[in-house]
Design a protein around this motif. Structure first.
Motif, PDB file in Angstrom:
ATOM      1  N   LYS A  39      -1.459  11.056  -9.639  1.00 15.56           N
ATOM      2  CA  LYS A  39      -0.280  10.098  -9.439  1.00 15.56           C
ATOM      3  C   LYS A  39       1.086  10.945  -9.793  1.00 15.56           C
ATOM      4  O   LYS A  39       1.799  11.104  -8.939  1.00 15.56           O
ATOM      5  CB  LYS A  39      -0.332   8.986 -10.452  1.00 15.56           C
TER       6      LYS A  39
ATOM      7  N   SER B  85      -1.332   4.956  -4.841  1.00 10.99           N
ATOM      8  CA  SER B  85      -1.984   3.792  -5.016  1.00 10.99           C
ATOM      9  C   SER B  85      -1.995   3.416  -6.432  1.00 10.99           C
ATOM     10  O   SER B  85      -2.275   4.187  -7.304  1.00 10.99           O
ATOM     11  CB  SER B  85      -3.509   4.017  -4.389  1.00 10.99           C
TER      12      SER B  85
ATOM     13  N   THR C  58     -10.260   5.359   5.826  1.00 11.39           N
ATOM     14  CA  THR C  58     -10.414   6.772   5.591  1.00 11.39           C
ATOM     15  C   THR C  58     -11.378   7.422   6.211  1.00 11.39           C
ATOM     16  O   THR C  58     -12.645   7.266   6.293  1.00 11.39           O
ATOM     17  CB  THR C  58     -10.427   7.000   4.083  1.00 11.39           C
TER      18      THR C  58
ATOM     19  N   SER D 153      -9.402   6.130  -4.972  1.00  9.15           N
ATOM     20  CA  SER D 153     -10.416   5.214  -4.730  1.00  9.15           C
ATOM     21  C   SER D 153     -11.754   5.745  -5.511  1.00  9.15           C
ATOM     22  O   SER D 153     -12.537   5.362  -6.059  1.00  9.15           O
ATOM     23  CB  SER D 153     -10.793   5.033  -3.373  1.00  9.15           C
TER      24      SER D 153
ATOM     25  N   SER E   8     -12.594   1.841  -0.585  1.00  8.43           N
ATOM     26  CA  SER E   8     -11.460   2.302   0.081  1.00  8.43           C
ATOM     27  C   SER E   8     -10.424   1.361   0.171  1.00  8.43           C
ATOM     28  O   SER E   8     -10.518   0.287   0.727  1.00  8.43           O
ATOM     29  CB  SER E   8     -11.786   2.669   1.532  1.00  8.43           C
ATOM     30  N   GLN E   9      -9.092   1.377  -0.381  1.00 10.18           N
ATOM     31  CA  GLN E   9      -7.885   0.488  -0.134  1.00 10.18           C
ATOM     32  C   GLN E   9      -7.818   0.300   1.183  1.00 10.18           C
ATOM     33  O   GLN E   9      -7.840  -1.018   1.739  1.00 10.18           O
ATOM     34  CB  GLN E   9      -6.775   1.129  -0.839  1.00 10.18           C
ATOM     35  N   SER E  10      -7.466   1.231   2.028  1.00  8.82           N
ATOM     36  CA  SER E  10      -7.190   0.911   3.440  1.00  8.82           C
ATOM     37  C   SER E  10      -8.490   0.648   4.331  1.00  8.82           C
ATOM     38  O   SER E  10      -8.283  -0.252   5.521  1.00  8.82           O
ATOM     39  CB  SER E  10      -6.681   2.305   4.156  1.00  8.82           C
TER      40      SER E  10
ATOM     41  N   GLU F 248       1.325  13.814  -6.784  1.00  9.96           N
ATOM     42  CA  GLU F 248       1.584  13.350  -5.535  1.00  9.96           C
ATOM     43  C   GLU F 248       3.016  12.856  -5.288  1.00  9.96           C
ATOM     44  O   GLU F 248       3.619  13.094  -4.314  1.00  9.96           O
ATOM     45  CB  GLU F 248       0.486  12.348  -4.919  1.00  9.96           C
TER      46      GLU F 248
END
Ligand code: M6R
Length: 357
Positions: free
Chosen positions: A238, A155, A107, A58, A102-104, A241
């Motif tokens: 990416k 993500s 955080t 993000s 923030s996706q979620s 991880e």
């Protein structure tokens, strides 16, 4: 549900064209105007500086968003890693607006900043995939990403949704400020959606590149300049991880200030070249590392390609290139993880949302 897909990550990569089209639909009125909350527009117009606060992917979307807001809406933007901002707050402007990405929406590092700036009485806008989440409830305003549930820890579709929504927000603000614009975000995002379809159809080509170049390597570098540099940062996150390959994204011009010392015979170097104004200089950097033995792979934009490039990305508007160039980066990471028998959707030591500071 994964359906016929072996992993959520691959499904979510493939969903990106649909997410772009959903965003266009959700943020457009019937007579083709941008549809944003009047309060958000007002807050954007009233501030003298924007502070984007985010973590991980993000944060990388925020770096791209800064360019949109500065170039299109003419508002200065700072992008901060949430966990750093908490302990080392910069001097704030007189009328700041905080934008949490923030996706979620859960955080903890970002929430700590939100709590702190609310105490100071500053307004906050949250851009999230989960409208009822903590960051959304506790901020003054929310913009939804409409990406649908993102299950894989890595993500993908949230990143591209964040960038698309930031582009729409920047244009809406520019219109509210009556600035001259030669950029129709919806038209350009529709072109991006088509380009993403072409890209997600080229999985075999990417898998082949992985097999040839990332098979047993312990490390890999991503280089780019300007906007491409931000996609390099995301591409390297990416890759590391989910495949555990030590990966780093660098600004091309920084190589000679230290990093080039790491290049050995066979070191994979992935270069992104989608920006006309830096095309010559990034090509120069590719030659520099190739001359020291690097195994170079150039991902270029149609129109800027050269014969030796590894992959050509369909043409999209210069501002929106991250939406296209990140797709092959996501696929590179996916296939690298797959070839190493890594747990693609649930990489070791990581949680989907980091709810502890
Ligand atoms: O839910 P958030 O967008 O706030 O999450 C932020 C990061 O934890 C997240 O983007 C993380 O870096 C991803 N695993 C990256 O793929």
């Amino acid at each position: 549900e994964k359906g016929t897909y072996p992993h959520f990550m691959l499904k979510e990569i493939d969903e990106q064209p649909f997410v772009m089209r959903r965003i266009i639909k959700e943020y457009q009125t019937e007579d083709n105007k941008l549809k944003l909350d009047a309060d958000v527009r007002q807050a954007m117009k009233a501030c003298d500086r924007i502070y984007i606060i985010a973590a991980g992917t993000s944060y990388h979307a925020g770096l791209v968003g800064k360019e949109f807001i500065e170039k299109l809406a003419n508002i200065p933007v700072e992008v901060h890693i949430a966990s750093e901002f908490s302990y080392n707050m910069p001097l704030l402007s007189e009328n700041p607006l905080f934008v949490f990405i923030s996706q979620s929406g859960e955080t903890a590092d970002s929430r700590a900043v939100l709590v702190r700036i609310k105490e100071l009485g500053h307004p906050a806008l949250t851009i999230t995939n989960v409208p009822g989440s903590t960051l959304s409830r506790e901020a003054d305003y929310t913009l939804n990403l409409y990406a649908g549930p993102e299950i894989a820890v890595a993500s993908t579709k949230a990143y591209t949704a964040q960038i698309a929504v930031l582009a729409i927000l920047a244009v809406d603000t520019a219109q509210a400020k009556e600035l001259e614009l030669d950029f129709d975000p919806m038209q350009e995002l529709a072109i991006v959606a088509n380009a993403m379809e072409v890209l997600t159809d080229q999985k075999e080509a990417i898998e082949e590149l992985v097999r040839e170049n990332l098979g047993t390597t312990r490390n890999a570098f991503f280089i780019g300049r300007s906007t491409d540099y931000h996609v390099c940062q995301e591409g390297s996150l990416k890759l590391k991880e989910i495949s555990y390959i030590q990966a780093e994204g660098f600004a091309g011009g920084e190589l000679k200030h230290g990093t080039i010392a790491l290049i050995e015979e066979g070191t994979p170097v992935i270069a992104i070249a989608t920006q006309e104004n830096v095309n010559l200089s990034i090509r120069g950097n590719v030659q520099e590392v190739a001359a020291r033995g690097a195994n170079t792979m150039v991902f270029s934009m149609k129109g800027l390609e050269q014969d030796t490039d590894a992959f050509v990305i369909p043409h999209v508007h210069e501002l929106l290139t991250p939406l296209a160039s990140v797709v092959p980066m996501q696929l590179l990471a996916y296939y690298a993880a797959l070839h190493r028998d890594c747990d693609v959707d649930k990489p070791r030591n990581l949680a989907k949302s980091v709810t502890v500071e």
